[in-house]
Design an enzyme around this catalytic site. Structure first.
Site, PDB file in Angstrom:
ATOM      1  CB  CYS A  68      -0.975   0.000   1.180  1.00 40.88           C
ATOM      2  SG  CYS A  68      -0.207  -0.133   2.790  1.00 40.88           S
ATOM      3  CG  HIS A 323      -4.169   1.126   4.569  1.00 47.38           C
ATOM      4  ND1 HIS A 323      -3.919   0.190   3.604  1.00 47.38           N
ATOM      5  CD2 HIS A 323      -4.996   2.044   4.012  1.00 47.38           C
ATOM      6  CE1 HIS A 323      -4.568   0.538   2.499  1.00 47.38           C
ATOM      7  NE2 HIS A 323      -5.228   1.652   2.727  1.00 47.38           N
TER       8      HIS A 323
END
Lengths: 378, 1046
Positions: A68, A323
């Site tokens: 990510c 994230h």
């Protein structure tokens, strides 16, 4: 996760891009003069490739193994038409093996893939394989600021054409003058440094939270006294003396990357994330933020220090697991998009503002890298 | 609704886009139309992925098969010949183009669907925007924001549905993989050489790859969803914050919408969505339990998402618990946040996220001052009645729908702290006054829903607890100051160092007070006058006012706020309509007033509030004499006491200025700037009751008007003189209305006895004016100190000041004609003694007279109106009626006489002593008992509403006996409920009532004023007799009859 070069000993440290220290002012001047020409070219290439990049709508990138962070950064690179303008002119490596190992080439392939297919997302498998050859491993959580530097340096190193390297450097490099003055005698040293990101601390020397991005910038360029254990060796005095360290802004690039040092470690090895509220503006005028003596540039140059926000790389989660996602303003459509790996959706400035942070929410998205673009002179 | 149907319903501009979309698409629209529902049900996106060509192939062939079916169906008749043809052609084309590349076809369809959705969203958003023209939407950011929230909520719902759909696909995929895995994967057996097995293993590996990607995609989707919900949450919290501000302002009287309904809907919807998401994460976790592998993304990311989501939910729920109704007493809705000990109040909290498990009850509790501030002498209170309640979900028919905890009928009781000995009111012991002590009620709620358990908490705004109604005004000042200036709604220390108020802020809040009381705020001019009063001649918006200057008594004897509140009270009671309609100029300085009136016609007047007395209103008019500068005149301010008997418009209508040589004239002719008087005030005049023939036979018609006199040799040319000039008194004008009675003597030239009585300080100066029909009566004996006469009273200070110097005012025996109403107005302390006379009516208006003594006489009616008379003594006489209005008479002592009726209004009469006499009736009228509801003072003397005393009933003496037996010492008569006493019983003479005053506390349970079943003072329906004149017709003792004149 967590960038290790964060706050140490409560003094500012520059994060130098590798091999990017220039010793003399003259060199900077030369650099600047040289830069004039690529700028012209740059605009031309925008015209040429701008059409192609019109299709550069928002296409997602599949997460191929905790990528990510990489995906967010790739989007930031590839949505930047000034960068893709350079990327499209690279020389294609002759051999298949070299092709596989060449980061810029793989990025170009990925870009083509993203634009060719009408798919909602593509998989950056080849690029990640290529990167892992160069030490950027899969399934490892990276710090976005670090990975950004790594990527940038890989791209620069593997570009064969020198003019492109210059253009790339011109596009991203910030130049500052470091100034050290002995407080006992008049001994002074000046040093020019180049940086790819401006690492801004979020806390001041008393660990108080700074209120806005502008405050952080001001604090960053504020002179600091180096005393006690931070004293430096003065050649003239022949001993360690207190110094005044200050930094002046010499040059700002087209694409300015600001790194908010949200991961902070106190004395112990324990790193924690600062999730407090820190607003940043859509339009940033450095002349309004910095004082006269915090800059080392002529007025014409300073007049160009008008920026608008282009992208935000935001982090959610804690230091140990998290994230990344990217909010990017499409330069062709002037619309904000949010890239969560394969998921892309159009958002508004309100969504971007959500990444300001919140002191009582520790798991939400907070801006980590801010990428500003120089405004085109009207 | 199905997507294709919605698309067809779009506006033309958007339909055009759809046509363009399909114009060069390889999928003809006819196919899309024909198989709309089926196409939308398939997961084309997933089939389009590189590794799922089998799925794409299957979908492609299904489509072709369905088309074939459709072609063969009998439903298509001849008229659909063209359609059939088109379909057949499309089928052929598709087959030719995509036979080998079904993934491309899947991708094509997926993109088309996506594009359709985009156009649909645009169209729907555009459709919503069209009815509201864009400039209006811009000018109204509120509705704009509402629209944004609605739209985001809709998007959130859609995205959630998509995530759920993606999850179901993932589930199916996992089941399929699971099956293949169990069938094909046979470890242990050496089959690596078997090419078939290897191929299967590779296929299995590929399936796992697809599964992994699907998992990552679902996670990315959830990340995105959560990110958007954070924006939505921020929007809602901003709206909630705006509501909080509106509520706080509304508490100060500002107009504004404080409904929670839209917020509740939004919070509930978002909460519901987030709980759904939480559920989704949980089942996602279960998938991981069923099947996991190395570097399973679910393992790393699900806990992260769950923590982020839970944090978000908790944050939302904590904010969603709000105090919907701030604590307030039921009868003081315009001034909430002021509570009185022993009085009921209510408070209500609401959980905006209206979600609850039906079988689980959530308990809410309230606490007062849970974390008391460390202030010396800070009073502590207990909440009587239960402090916990189940959060109830009101049904739809109930106005109180939603999750609320409604605490009604709460009362506060102070904790007696023996250590500090702070037993009673305790004011002044700590650094803070009672009215500056801020208290908080905190709600806690044990929340539990779908396995999420937490304690929610919310607090009211700080409130002030008083024990007596006379603290109400200053308590309200504190509430205003706090809510205006405090940034922290829990700052109980606020008044330890109250900040000054910027005028810009304060002026707004003051204006709200007028708006909430009389529906009209303060104008720029009003505010300028107030600013000049506070800050001098050059006020600026940056000027600030200190709390002490606002609320603490100044040189004038009362604070700025007390002055304003007096005016507010006056407006509320008597002048609401006039103020609302803008007839009262109100706040005008004398200087400004002169400037305004200077250029106007003689007789132009304006109405303004008095600056020197509390709650007074006055008229100023201009006169242009033949020579010299214009003169400005004003009457002594009217206060609530006067306006109670005669409304201001009527005063203005009938106001007369008496000049010695002239006939009376009304100097008030034009309301500033130039509206004729009757035009301006006509609608407000009360109806005169002339023409009622039956009444006329019995009584003379009367009308109370206001008259001022001007002495011939007097010259008030300047304003200062005017101020020093007197208020001039009441008069009585009887209009015999052709009953053949003799002309009232001397009406043409009524003499006014007193002149200049203390106008510089009208509030304390006694003003006594006796008007009588006969000049002879104007020389009452014993008026030495007053020196009445045409010259006017020389030394007004004689009656002023209440210095305690006992002044004697004694209208002596006069031959007042029976039809005359004698009205004594006094405010100074001392003694007021009305000698025996034959006054038809004696009315004592306000004052602080030390003693009021009415000598024996034949007064038809004696009516002291409010006041603080130390002692009221009514001598024997044939008074028709004795009526004591509300007041604080220390002692009321009617001496033997023949009073027909004795009526005592409310008040804290120290002692009521009825001497032997033949009083027909003693009737205490209930009054504003709240005035004296201090812990001590709050005693009810006679709660006799239900005793139903009949005159002459033997119970009366017994009752009095009972009262006497209580060994009563001095005290205050708190409230006199309706009681009819017959004092002509032997037992009640000679001080039979002497002991009425008090310590009744223990006397009887029935009389406990806290008993909710007893009529509370506020609830009493018995009307206060405000004016003698309004009710005069009902009072038989006063007979003014033609026959009396002879």
């Amino acid at each position: 996760m967590g960038q290790r070069s964060g706050r140490e000993e409560r003094s500012k440290r520059l994060e130098l891009a590798l091999n990017e220290t220039m010793k003399a002012e003259a060199e900077v001047q030369k650099n600047k003069e040289e830069a004039e020409e690529p700028k012209e070219k740059d605009q031309r290439t925008t015209l040429v490739f701008g059409v192609a990049d019109l299709k550069n709508g928002a296409v997602g990138l599949y997460n191929v193994g905790q990528t990510c962070c990489l995906n967010s950064l790739l989007q930031v690179f590839l949505m930047n038409i000034r960068f893709t303008g350079i990327l499209r002119r690279i020389t294609v490596p002759p051999h298949a093996v070299q092709k596989k190992r060449n980061v810029p080439y793989q990025m170009l392939l990925l870009l083509e893939k993203m634009q060719r297919g009408k798919q909602k997302a593509v998989s950056p498998t080849d690029l990640t394989c290529c990167l892992s050859v160069h030490g950027v491993k899969l399934f490892v959580q990276y710090d976005a600021a670090q990975l950004f530097l790594t990527l940038w340096n890989l791209i620069k190193k593997q570009m064969k054409k020198l003019e492109l390297v210059e253009e790339l450097r011109y596009l991203y490099t910030i130049c500052v003058q470091e100034h050290l003055a002995c407080q006992k005698c008049s001994f002074e040293t000046k040093r020019y440094s180049s940086m790819i990101t401006l690492p801004l601390p979020l806390l001041d020397s008393n660990s108080y939270m700074l209120k806005t991005l502008e405050d952080c910038l001001q604090y960053f360029f504020q002179p600091e006294e180096l005393t006690d254990q931070n004293m430096c060796f003065c050649e003239q005095c022949g001993r360690k003396t207190p110094f005044l360290q200050s930094m002046k802004l010499v040059h700002l690039p087209q694409t300015l990357t600001i790194h908010l040092k949200r991961f902070c470690f106190e004395k112990s090895a324990y790193i924690h994330k600062l999730s407090h509220y820190l607003p940043f503006p859509q339009d940033l005028d450095f002349n309004a933020v910095l004082t006269e003596n915090q800059c080392e540039a002529d007025d014409i140059k300073k007049a160009g220090w008008q920026y608008e926000l282009f992208a935000v790389v935001a982090h959610s989660g804690s230091t140990s697991c998290g994230h990344y996602c990217a909010y990017i303003r499409s330069l062709t459509e002037c619309k904000w998009y949010c890239f969560n790996d394969s998921e892309v959706c159009q958002v508004s400035w309100d969504d971007v503002k959500c990444t300001y942070g919140h002191s009582s929410l520790h798991w939400g998205e907070t801006a980590y890298l801010l990428i500003y673009m120089k405004k085109c002179p009207q | 609704m199905a997507q294709w149907q919605e698309v067809q319903g779009l506006a033309n501009a958007y339909l055009e886009q759809v046509h363009r979309l399909y114009a060069d698409a390889a999928l003809p629209m006819v196919v899309r139309q024909c198989l709309a529902a089926w196409i939308e049900d398939q997961n084309w996106r997933q089939a389009a992925e590189p590794l799922s060509s089998s799925a794409a192939r299957m979908l492609f062939h299904s489509l072709l098969a369905l088309l074939g079916e459709h072609l063969g169906s009998p439903g298509l008749g001849d008229e659909d010949f063209m359609l059939k043809h088109n379909l057949r052609k499309a089928r052929r084309d598709l087959q030719a183009t995509f036979q080998e590349r079904p993934e491309e076809f899947a991708n094509l369809v997926a993109n088309l669907l996506q594009e359709e959705r985009r156009i649909l969203r645009q169209g729907q958003a555009g459709g919503q925007a069209t009815p509201a023209p864009s400039p209006a939407a811009e000018s109204n950011p509120q509705s704009n924001r509402e629209q944004q929230i609605q739209q985001r909520l809709a998007e959130f719902r859609t995205a959630l549905q998509e995530a759920e759909r993606a999850f179901r696909h993932l589930e199916e995929q996992q089941d399929a993989f699971d099956f293949c895995y169990k069938v094909h994967y046979l470890p242990g057996e050496e089959r690596t050489s078997d090419p078939e097995y290897t191929r299967q293993m590779q296929a299995l590996q590929a399936r796992l790859q697809v599964l992994d990607r699907q998992r990552r995609e679902v996670l990315a989707q959830l990340q995105q969803l959560l990110g958007r919900s954070e924006t939505l949450r921020d929007f809602l919290l901003q709206e909630l914050e705006a509501w909080r501000e509106r509520q706080q302002r509304a508490c100060m009287g500002a107009p504004g919408d404080t409904r929670l309904r839209p917020l509740e809907t939004w919070f509930t919807e978002l909460g519901q969505g987030l709980f759904q998401l939480l559920q989704l994460l949980r089942v996602l976790g279960e998938l991981r339990v069923q099947l996991t592998y190395e570097r399973d993304p679910l393992k790393a990311e699900t806990p992260l998402l769950e923590r982020r989501l839970k944090e978000q939910l908790v944050f939302l729920l904590q904010r969603a618990f709000v105090v919907e109704q701030q604590p307030s007493m039921p009868n003081a809705s315009k001034r909430p946040l002021v509570l009185r000990t022993g009085s009921k109040f209510s408070v209500r909290a609401r959980l905006l996220v209206c979600l609850h498990d039906l079988n689980h009850h959530m308990e809410a509790k309230i606490h007062i001052d849970r974390e008391p501030p460390k202030i010396k002498g800070f009073r502590r209170f207990n909440i009587l009645t239960s402090n916990s309640k189940t959060l109830e979900a009101g049904d739809n028919h109930n106005a109180r729908e939603g999750l609320i905890c409604d605490f009604q009928y709460l009362t506060l009781k102070e904790q007696k702290d023996s250590r500090t000995g702070k037993g009673s009111k305790g004011a002044g012991e700590g650094p803070l006054a009672v009215t500056e002590e801020l208290h908080l009620i905190t709600f806690t709620l044990a929340y539990s829903y779908r396995g999420l358990e937490l304690e929610l908490e919310t607090s009211t705004l700080p409130f002030v607890i008083i024990s007596n109604n006379n603290q109400l005004s200053s308590a309200w000042a504190s509430i205003l100051w706090f809510n205006m200036l405090s940034s922290d709604p829990k700052e109980q220390h606020f008044f330890s160092s109250p900040p000054p108020a910027p005028w810009s802020r304060l002026s707004e809040v003051l204006s709200w007070q007028f708006e909430s009381v009389a529906e009209r705020g303060l104008s720029e001019e009003h505010l300028l006058m107030l600013a000049e009063k506070l800050f001098g001649s050059k006020p600026s918006p940056e000027s600030t006012l200190a709390w002490n200057k606002f609320s603490k008594d100044g040189a004038s004897g009362f604070s700025f706020w007390a002055w304003l509140d007096g005016i507010l009270g006056l407006l509320q009671e008597h002048l609401k309509q006039l103020w609302k309609d803008g007839l009262i100029l109100g706040f005008v300085s004398r200087k400004k007033e002169k400037k305004l009136l200077k250029g106007k016609r003689t007789g132009t007047f304006l109405i303004r509030f008095s600056e020197s007395i509390l709650g007074g209103v006055t008229c100023t008019w201009v006169e242009h004499p033949e020579s010299g500068p214009p003169a400005f005149r004003a009457v002594v301010p009217y206060t609530a006491a006067e306006l109670a008997s005669l409304a201001l418009p009527d005063i203005i209508r009938d106001y007369q200025l008496l000049v010695e040589e002239n006939i009376p004239e009304n100097p008030l002719r034009f309301l500033y700037p130039d509206t004729p008087r009757d035009e301006a005030f006509g609608p407000y005049y009360s109806q005169r009751q002339d023409g009622n023939l039956t009444e006329q036979k019995k009584y003379l018609n009367r009308r109370l008007i206001r008259v001022s006199s001007r002495q011939a040799n007097e010259s008030w040319q300047t304003e200062e003189d005017l101020v020093a000039a007197t208020e001039n008194l009441e008069t009585l004008q009887l209009q015999p209305h052709g009953l053949g009675t003799p002309q009232p003597r001397g009406l043409g030239t009524p003499q006014v006895t007193s002149g200049n009585l203390g106008l510089p300080q009208p509030s304390s100066a006694g003003t006594v004016l006796v008007t009588a029909a006969s000049p002879a009566s104007m020389q009452p004996a014993g008026l030495g100190t007053l020196q009445p006469g045409p010259r006017g009273l020389e030394p007004p200070q004689l009656l002023q000041g209440g210095s305690g110097g006992s002044e004697l005012l004694q209208p002596g025996i006069g031959e007042l004609d029976p039809q005359v109403v004698l009205q004594l107005v006094t405010s100074g302390q001392g003694m007021l003694q009305v000698g025996p006379g034959d006054a038809g009516m004696l009315q004592l208006v306000p004052g602080d007279a030390g003693m009021l003594q009415v000598g024996p006489g034949d007064a038809g009616m004696l009516q002291p109106v409010p006041g603080d008379a130390g002692m009221l003594q009514v001598g024997s006489g044939g008074a028709g009626m004795l009526q004591v209005g509300p007041g604080d008479a220390g002692m009321l002592q009617p001496v033997p006489g023949d009073a027909g009726m004795l009526q005592v209004g409310s008040g804290g009469a120290g002692m009521l002593q009825v001497g032997p006499g033949d009083a027909g009736m003693l009737q205490p009228v209930p009054g504003d008992a709240g005035m004296l509801l201090g812990p001590e003072a709050q005693r009810m003397l006679l709660g006799l509403g239900d005793l139903d005393q009949k005159p002459g009933s033997p119970d009366v003496p017994e009752f009095l006996q009972l009262l006497t037996e209580q060994e009563l010492s001095s005290g205050t008569l708190g409230t006199l409920e309706v009681a009819e006493l017959m004092p002509n019983m032997p037992e009640t003479t000679a001080g039979g009532l002497q002991g009425l005053d008090s310590e009744l506390e223990g006397s009887t349970v029935l009389l406990d004023p806290h008993d909710p079943f007893l009529p509370q003072p506020e609830d009493t329906t018995v009307p206060i007799v405000k004016s003698l004149f309004t009710g005069a017709a009902d009072l038989p003792p006063l007979h003014i009859d033609a026959s009396d004149f002879q």
